[in-house]
Design a protein around this motif. Structure first.
Motif, mmCIF file in Angstrom:
data_model
loop_
_atom_site.group_PDB
_atom_site.id
_atom_site.type_symbol
_atom_site.label_atom_id
_atom_site.label_comp_id
_atom_site.label_asym_id
_atom_site.label_seq_id
_atom_site.Cartn_x
_atom_site.Cartn_y
_atom_site.Cartn_z
ATOM 1 N N GLN A 169 0.814 -1.214 0.000
ATOM 2 C CA GLN A 169 0.000 0.000 0.000
ATOM 3 C C GLN A 169 0.845 1.262 0.000
ATOM 4 O OE1 GLN A 169 -2.928 0.369 -0.786
ATOM 5 N NE2 GLN A 169 -3.038 2.576 -0.419
ATOM 6 N N LEU A 170 2.008 1.223 0.658
ATOM 7 C CA LEU A 170 2.893 2.389 0.641
ATOM 8 C C LEU A 170 3.321 2.728 -0.788
ATOM 9 C CD1 LEU A 170 5.218 1.739 3.712
ATOM 10 C CD2 LEU A 170 3.699 3.688 3.395
ATOM 11 N N LEU A 282 -17.752 -2.809 -0.228
ATOM 12 C CA LEU A 282 -17.770 -1.590 0.577
ATOM 13 C C LEU A 282 -16.644 -0.641 0.184
ATOM 14 C CD1 LEU A 282 -18.588 -3.262 4.005
ATOM 15 C CD2 LEU A 282 -20.103 -1.749 2.705
ATOM 16 N N GLN A 283 -15.481 -1.210 -0.150
ATOM 17 C CA GLN A 283 -14.363 -0.370 -0.579
ATOM 18 C C GLN A 283 -14.728 0.444 -1.819
ATOM 19 O OE1 GLN A 283 -11.377 -2.000 -3.148
ATOM 20 N NE2 GLN A 283 -9.713 -1.367 -1.787
ATOM 21 N N GLN A 284 -15.319 -0.213 -2.816
ATOM 22 C CA GLN A 284 -15.603 0.470 -4.078
ATOM 23 C C GLN A 284 -16.842 1.367 -3.986
ATOM 24 O OE1 GLN A 284 -13.606 0.677 -6.575
ATOM 25 N NE2 GLN A 284 -12.146 -0.740 -5.653
ATOM 26 N N ASN A 396 -7.980 6.856 3.209
ATOM 27 C CA ASN A 396 -8.093 5.739 2.285
ATOM 28 C C ASN A 396 -6.735 5.079 2.070
ATOM 29 O OD1 ASN A 396 -9.591 4.133 0.225
ATOM 30 N ND2 ASN A 396 -8.215 5.170 -1.188
ATOM 31 N N SER A 397 -5.691 5.885 1.992
ATOM 32 C CA SER A 397 -4.362 5.353 1.705
ATOM 33 C C SER A 397 -3.792 4.522 2.853
ATOM 34 C CB SER A 397 -3.395 6.494 1.372
ATOM 35 O OG SER A 397 -3.101 7.270 2.512
ATOM 36 N N ALA A 401 -7.590 1.277 0.893
ATOM 37 C CA ALA A 401 -7.063 1.125 -0.464
ATOM 38 C C ALA A 401 -6.274 -0.163 -0.641
ATOM 39 C CB ALA A 401 -6.190 2.328 -0.822
ATOM 40 N N GLY A 402 -5.636 -0.653 0.421
ATOM 41 C CA GLY A 402 -4.774 -1.815 0.263
ATOM 42 C C GLY A 402 -5.079 -3.008 1.138
#
Length: 492
Positions: A169-170, A282-284, A396-397, A401-402
């Motif tokens: 994710q980073l 749920l994420q999208q 999110n980041s 997101a990940g």
């Protein structure tokens, strides 16, 4: 620190395939390891280097996600194609080809496809080349989103798996932020050429990293499995227990082998499917993809500068990434005294904080559009949309997101990982396409209402994580999968 780097660089002296057996592993077998407080687990420079090579693909994926918004003004009139739609095709095939050809080979294939895609965009002469480039990048990104978390989770020691998967994710965030920040100041063709760099780095690096040990034992390559696992854990590490657990779990899983996709919907896999599919939905539907692709348009509709908004988001993402990066590095390098718990929050906590922050940020954006229609409130509306959007991007980041992709890589047994992974990623990018396709229609209906809906879904995600999603920190993949199946059996 210098010793770790020098050893990692030494991996480039020869391809991983030539390391030989456990008895003659050479430099790689003697790589230094970092043990946790119990001394039962270790991470070596091989794991660190392999993870860094793998997450170069995450960097490419991040650039692909962030490319559309700043490049929109330059190419949207030539391109009527959503990249999310093409990711669905990559998602459909990802699980099966990863199962057949292995994690490392598929990473190589996906990066080759993305490289060709970026080059097609950079040197495009007409709309056909632009379309072809976006098709290739979308297909490659669909595969990348599946295979990298699977690979990193498979090679990492259980007590450090959360640390290494955080790099995915980073790098995703760094890539997206890079595209946002520079996309407004450099031509879109140059930005496409920048996207080639991480692809080429990974293509070269993949020759020097091992295959997933779990995939090797699944296809019957016992000798290579033991050699690879020994190199990943260090020459002096006792791998007998971990190797036995992996073999036993795969043997049991293959007795329940799933030949068809429909067989995936057995009661024993119900919990895993609910968790995997639920998180992706749920994420999208929380609106993250729409906000990534339409950043400039949203700011312009709110009466603010689209380019300033994109750069502000890039800066805030970099800030959050740099705050997390030292914590990740420290947790990898510290010895016995500290342990892992004091250094990083686990993924479960990050996911809840991320969902809550996203929900609040979307609420602020919705409120800004509502205030925009109120007399003398335009200045306040501009501030709220900027704060809300930056909050959404930052929160999110750090989680949503990940982490759903990481959890997806952990919860499915290896006999259903291909089918389940394809299904979950297909649902993810199908929902992404639905949201990005309908976003403009929703904004025409009600800009404020659109973001209030996203906010409500964000708060629903908090409840879903609290009630349904298990914590996976400090447990082997086999322990996680067995506990999910057992917990469902106990509820019947």
């Amino acid at each position: 620190m210098e010793r770790q780097i020098s050893v990692g660089e030494g991996l480039l002296d020869k391809p991983y395939q030539n390391y030989g057996t456990t008895s003659d592993c050479g430099d790689t077998a003697s790589l230094p390891s970092i043990r946790n407080s119990s001394g039962s687990d270790a991470t070596t420079a091989v794991v660190v280097f392999s993870t860094l090579v793998a997450v170069s693909g995450s960097f490419c994926y991040g650039i692909a996600v962030g490319y559309s918004s700043p490049a929109e003004a330059g190419i949207m009139e030539d391109l009527g194609l959503s990249i999310a739609a093409v990711r669905m095709l990559g998602a459909i095939l990802s699980g099966k080809i990863v199962d057949i050809f292995g994690r490392r080979n598929v990473m190589w294939l996906s990066e080759l496809i993305c490289t060709l895609g970026w080059l097609a965009i950079a040197f495009a002469k007409d709309a056909l080349w632009l379309d072809s480039g976006r098709l290739l990048i979308g297909f490659g990104a669909g595969i990348i989103s599946y295979v990298i978390p699977i690979y990193v989770a498979a090679i990492s020691p259980k007590d450090f798996r959360g640390v290494f998967t955080a790099f995915h994710q980073l790098m995703n965030t760094f890539g997206c932020s890079l595209a946002y920040f520079f996309g407004n100041v450099i031509p879109w063709r140059v930005l496409a050429l920048i996207g080639v760099i991480p692809c080429v780095l990974q293509l070269i690096g993949l020759f020097f990293i091992p295959e997933s040990p779990r995939w090797l034992v699944k296809i019957g390559k016992e000798k290579e499995f033991e050699t690879t696992l020994q190199n990943l854990r260090g020459k002096g590490a006792d791998i007998s227990q971990e190797a036995a657990e992996i073999r036993d779990h795969i043997e049991i899983s293959q007795k329940h082998s799933v030949a068809r996709l429909l067989n995936l919907f057995q009661r024993r896999y119900a919990n895993s499917l609910i968790i995997g599919v639920g998180l992706m939905l749920l994420q999208q539907f929380g609106g993250a993809s729409a906000m990534a692709y339409y950043t400039s348009s949203i700011f312009e509709k709110a009466g603010a500068s689209g380019s300033i908004g994109s750069r502000g988001i890039a800066i805030i993402q970099y800030m959050f990434s740099f705050f997390r990066f030292p914590a990740v590095i420290t947790s990898v390098l510290l010895m016995d005294k500290a342990g892992r718990k004091p250094l990083l929050m686990n993924g479960y906590q990050y996911l809840q904080i991320s969902a809550c922050g996203m929900a609040f940020g979307c609420f602020l954006i919705g409120l800004s559009f509502y205030l925009k229609e109120v007399k003398n409130m335009n200045d306040a509306a501009h501030i709220l949309v900027l704060v809300g959007f930056m909050g959404c991007s930052a929160f999110n980041s750090i989680g949503l997101a990940g982490i759903p992709f990481v959890i997806m890589s952990e919860i499915f047994p290896i006999n259903v990982k291909a089918s389940a992974g394809s299904l979950v990623i297909l649902i993810c990018w199908s929902c992404s396409w639905i949201v990005t396709y309908t976003f403009n229609f929703m904004m025409q209906w009600s800009s404020a209402g659109t973001f209030f809906i996203f906010s409500g879904i964000g708060f629903l995600t908090v409840l879903f994580v609290a009630k349904i999603v298990p914590e996976t920190k400090g447990r082997t993949l086999e322990e996680i999968q067995d506990s999910i199946i057992t917990s469902f059996a106990g509820l019947r």
